[in-house]
Scaffold this motif. Structure first.
Motif, PDB file in Angstrom:
ATOM      1  N   ASP A  59      45.216  43.926  39.906  1.00  0.00           N
ATOM      2  CA  ASP A  59      44.490  42.909  40.659  1.00  0.00           C
ATOM      3  C   ASP A  59      44.982  42.808  42.100  1.00  0.00           C
ATOM      4  O   ASP A  59      46.154  43.053  42.397  1.00  0.00           O
ATOM      5  CB  ASP A  59      44.656  41.545  39.981  1.00  0.00           C
ATOM      6  CG  ASP A  59      44.030  41.500  38.608  1.00  0.00           C
ATOM      7  OD1 ASP A  59      42.852  41.882  38.490  1.00  0.00           O
ATOM      8  OD2 ASP A  59      44.709  41.106  37.657  1.00  0.00           O
ATOM      9  N   THR A 110      39.658  40.318  41.587  1.00  0.00           N
ATOM     10  CA  THR A 110      39.077  41.631  41.315  1.00  0.00           C
ATOM     11  C   THR A 110      38.913  42.437  42.592  1.00  0.00           C
ATOM     12  O   THR A 110      39.201  43.631  42.619  1.00  0.00           O
ATOM     13  CB  THR A 110      37.715  41.464  40.614  1.00  0.00           C
ATOM     14  OG1 THR A 110      37.891  40.695  39.421  1.00  0.00           O
ATOM     15  CG2 THR A 110      37.138  42.818  40.238  1.00  0.00           C
ATOM     16  N   ASP A 114      36.168  38.750  46.910  1.00  0.00           N
ATOM     17  CA  ASP A 114      35.957  37.673  45.944  1.00  0.00           C
ATOM     18  C   ASP A 114      36.060  36.328  46.652  1.00  0.00           C
ATOM     19  O   ASP A 114      37.042  36.064  47.350  1.00  0.00           O
ATOM     20  CB  ASP A 114      37.020  37.784  44.846  1.00  0.00           C
ATOM     21  CG  ASP A 114      36.820  36.779  43.719  1.00  0.00           C
ATOM     22  OD1 ASP A 114      36.242  35.709  43.967  1.00  0.00           O
ATOM     23  OD2 ASP A 114      37.272  37.066  42.597  1.00  0.00           O
ATOM     24  N   SER A 177      32.863  49.299  31.472  1.00  0.00           N
ATOM     25  CA  SER A 177      31.874  48.275  31.171  1.00  0.00           C
ATOM     26  C   SER A 177      30.469  48.868  31.267  1.00  0.00           C
ATOM     27  O   SER A 177      30.210  49.715  32.134  1.00  0.00           O
ATOM     28  CB  SER A 177      32.011  47.113  32.154  1.00  0.00           C
ATOM     29  OG  SER A 177      30.935  46.204  32.018  1.00  0.00           O
ATOM     30  N   ARG A 182      29.635  46.493  38.747  1.00  0.00           N
ATOM     31  CA  ARG A 182      30.715  45.565  39.115  1.00  0.00           C
ATOM     32  C   ARG A 182      32.031  46.017  38.493  1.00  0.00           C
ATOM     33  O   ARG A 182      32.060  46.750  37.504  1.00  0.00           O
ATOM     34  CB  ARG A 182      30.396  44.151  38.625  1.00  0.00           C
ATOM     35  CG  ARG A 182      30.346  44.017  37.114  1.00  0.00           C
ATOM     36  CD  ARG A 182      30.137  42.573  36.686  1.00  0.00           C
ATOM     37  NE  ARG A 182      30.091  42.433  35.235  1.00  0.00           N
ATOM     38  CZ  ARG A 182      31.156  42.354  34.457  1.00  0.00           C
ATOM     39  NH1 ARG A 182      32.369  42.391  35.008  1.00  0.00           N
ATOM     40  NH2 ARG A 182      31.044  42.229  33.149  1.00  0.00           N
ATOM     41  N   PRO A 184      35.225  45.355  36.309  1.00  0.00           N
ATOM     42  CA  PRO A 184      35.455  44.448  35.180  1.00  0.00           C
ATOM     43  C   PRO A 184      36.523  43.409  35.491  1.00  0.00           C
ATOM     44  O   PRO A 184      37.376  43.604  36.359  1.00  0.00           O
ATOM     45  CB  PRO A 184      35.920  45.402  34.061  1.00  0.00           C
ATOM     46  CG  PRO A 184      36.419  46.607  34.764  1.00  0.00           C
ATOM     47  CD  PRO A 184      35.594  46.744  36.005  1.00  0.00           C
ATOM     48  N   THR A 185      36.450  42.295  34.778  1.00  0.00           N
ATOM     49  CA  THR A 185      37.462  41.258  34.918  1.00  0.00           C
ATOM     50  C   THR A 185      38.775  41.742  34.308  1.00  0.00           C
ATOM     51  O   THR A 185      38.835  42.774  33.636  1.00  0.00           O
ATOM     52  CB  THR A 185      37.018  39.969  34.215  1.00  0.00           C
ATOM     53  OG1 THR A 185      36.921  40.225  32.793  1.00  0.00           O
ATOM     54  CG2 THR A 185      35.658  39.503  34.724  1.00  0.00           C
ATOM     55  N   SER A 186      39.841  40.953  34.514  1.00  0.00           N
ATOM     56  CA  SER A 186      41.146  41.334  33.970  1.00  0.00           C
ATOM     57  C   SER A 186      41.091  41.435  32.450  1.00  0.00           C
ATOM     58  O   SER A 186      41.653  42.371  31.852  1.00  0.00           O
ATOM     59  CB  SER A 186      42.204  40.318  34.397  1.00  0.00           C
ATOM     60  OG  SER A 186      42.361  40.330  35.799  1.00  0.00           O
ATOM     61  N   ASP A 187      40.407  40.483  31.794  1.00  0.00           N
ATOM     62  CA  ASP A 187      40.307  40.516  30.330  1.00  0.00           C
ATOM     63  C   ASP A 187      39.510  41.728  29.865  1.00  0.00           C
ATOM     64  O   ASP A 187      39.882  42.405  28.894  1.00  0.00           O
ATOM     65  CB  ASP A 187      39.664  39.230  29.811  1.00  0.00           C
ATOM     66  CG  ASP A 187      40.585  38.025  29.931  1.00  0.00           C
ATOM     67  OD1 ASP A 187      41.812  38.233  30.075  1.00  0.00           O
ATOM     68  OD2 ASP A 187      40.082  36.890  29.881  1.00  0.00           O
ATOM     69  N   GLU A 188      38.398  42.017  30.538  1.00  0.00           N
ATOM     70  CA  GLU A 188      37.585  43.181  30.178  1.00  0.00           C
ATOM     71  C   GLU A 188      38.372  44.471  30.389  1.00  0.00           C
ATOM     72  O   GLU A 188      38.298  45.396  29.574  1.00  0.00           O
ATOM     73  CB  GLU A 188      36.306  43.198  31.011  1.00  0.00           C
ATOM     74  CG  GLU A 188      35.320  42.089  30.659  1.00  0.00           C
ATOM     75  CD  GLU A 188      34.171  42.003  31.638  1.00  0.00           C
ATOM     76  OE1 GLU A 188      33.125  41.453  31.274  1.00  0.00           O
ATOM     77  OE2 GLU A 188      34.326  42.485  32.789  1.00  0.00           O
ATOM     78  N   ARG A 189      39.131  44.528  31.490  1.00  0.00           N
ATOM     79  CA  ARG A 189      39.925  45.714  31.773  1.00  0.00           C
ATOM     80  C   ARG A 189      40.965  45.943  30.683  1.00  0.00           C
ATOM     81  O   ARG A 189      41.164  47.072  30.237  1.00  0.00           O
ATOM     82  CB  ARG A 189      40.602  45.570  33.130  1.00  0.00           C
ATOM     83  CG  ARG A 189      41.361  46.816  33.582  1.00  0.00           C
ATOM     84  CD  ARG A 189      42.139  46.562  34.846  1.00  0.00           C
ATOM     85  NE  ARG A 189      41.274  46.133  35.931  1.00  0.00           N
ATOM     86  CZ  ARG A 189      41.434  45.002  36.599  1.00  0.00           C
ATOM     87  NH1 ARG A 189      42.402  44.175  36.289  1.00  0.00           N
ATOM     88  NH2 ARG A 189      40.618  44.700  37.583  1.00  0.00           N
TER      89      ARG A 189
END
Length: 288
Positions: A59, A110, A114, A177, A182, A184-189
């Motif tokens: 991040d 991200t 942002d 994703s 876009r 991905p968010t930290s959780d998605e990553r």
């Protein structure tokens, strides 16, 4: 000291397993409950799970202050405590930015564009302490490159350090994703990285020399390490490749997306959509 502690911890688990086996093999009727058996299996699995290093940061963040030199970590801790005690800024942490450099940073974002990142940057720069704005020089910084200690044993970036003759590897998987527009968010990553690591462990269980390469957008999965002289590009003709590469292509012919084959759709000059075979696996360079 930490490494010695971990080794001792693993040996401690091993002694528990061995004690359980000894107890079951001598004395009594030798029977064990289902829960005892499952507990032993779980303990055994823990001994052979892939060891992991410190978490890798992907991040962007607001850098409030930096510290360099032999005592950079100690000074960074003092700086963090001072920021927390004298301001209302929160979500503060220490981030190592190099072998002898640490930073006090705020937030996880991200991208630098942002809106939350821009608001946080303004808030840090405008924070007053003793009538002044000591953090007016704060800035947004990209994630630091991972150190060798942070890379797992099957991370492709470790291959360049352990196998200096390795130039190429065959990419057979992508984890990302479905919305490629876009980051991905930290959780998605984390979920994508975990899926790629599971795939690599499965491939290695099948005897393949598999690796993962994590990125801010997801992960790549590759197999095999090949020397520079095993691949030669020829203009207007198929590349000349070694028997090892050809054999690996035959074993893993496709480039899978999230574990599934990717159908290719092409359009003819008249606009007709035609489905082509699955995306083929592709030879890529080992990152250095």
């Amino acid at each position: 000291m930490k490494r010695r502690f971990l080794i001792g911890f693993r040996l401690g688990i091993a002694s528990v397993v061995l004690s359980g086996i000894s107890a079951c093999s001598g004395g009594g009727d030798g029977t064990r409950s289902a829960s005892d058996i499952e507990q032993q299996r779980e303990t055994g699995r823990a001994l052979f799970e892939e060891p992991t290093g410190p978490a890798i940061d992907y991040d962007w963040t607001v850098v409030i202050a930096t510290f360099a030199g032999p005592q950079h970590a100690e000074f960074a801790e003092q700086g963090r405590d001072k920021v927390l005690s004298e301001t209302r800024l929160r979500d503060i942490r220490i981030q190592q930015r190099g072998p002898s450099q640490s930073a006090v940073v705020l937030g996880r974002f991200t991208t630098p564009g942002d809106p939350d990142a821009q608001r946080s940057l303004r808030r840090v720069r405008e924070t007053e302490v003793g009538g002044g704005t000591p953090f007016a020089g704060a800035f947004l910084a990209p994630p630091p490159p991972p150190t060798l200690d942070q890379l797992g044993p099957f991370d492709l970036r470790r291959a360049a350090a352990t196998r200096p003759d390795a130039m190429y590897t065959l990419q057979i998987g992508i984890y990302q994703s479905p919305d490629r527009s876009r980051i991905p968010t930290s959780d998605e990553r984390r979920e994508l990285h975990a899926a790629a690591e599971r795939a690599v462990r499965q491939l290695r269980g099948e005897g393949a020399e598999a690796f993962y390469q994590h990125t801010p957008n997801g992960s790549n999965v590759t197999v095999g390490l090949f020397r520079a002289d095993e691949h030669r590009a020829v203009p207007n003709r198929p590349s000349v490749e070694s028997d090892r590469i050809r054999s690996m292509r035959q074993r893993y012919p496709n480039l899978l997306l999230n574990g599934q084959g990717q159908r290719r759709i092409v359009r003819t000059p008249t606009g007709q959509a035609l489905e082509r075979p699955l995306e083929p696996s592709v030879l890529v360079e080992v990152p250095r």
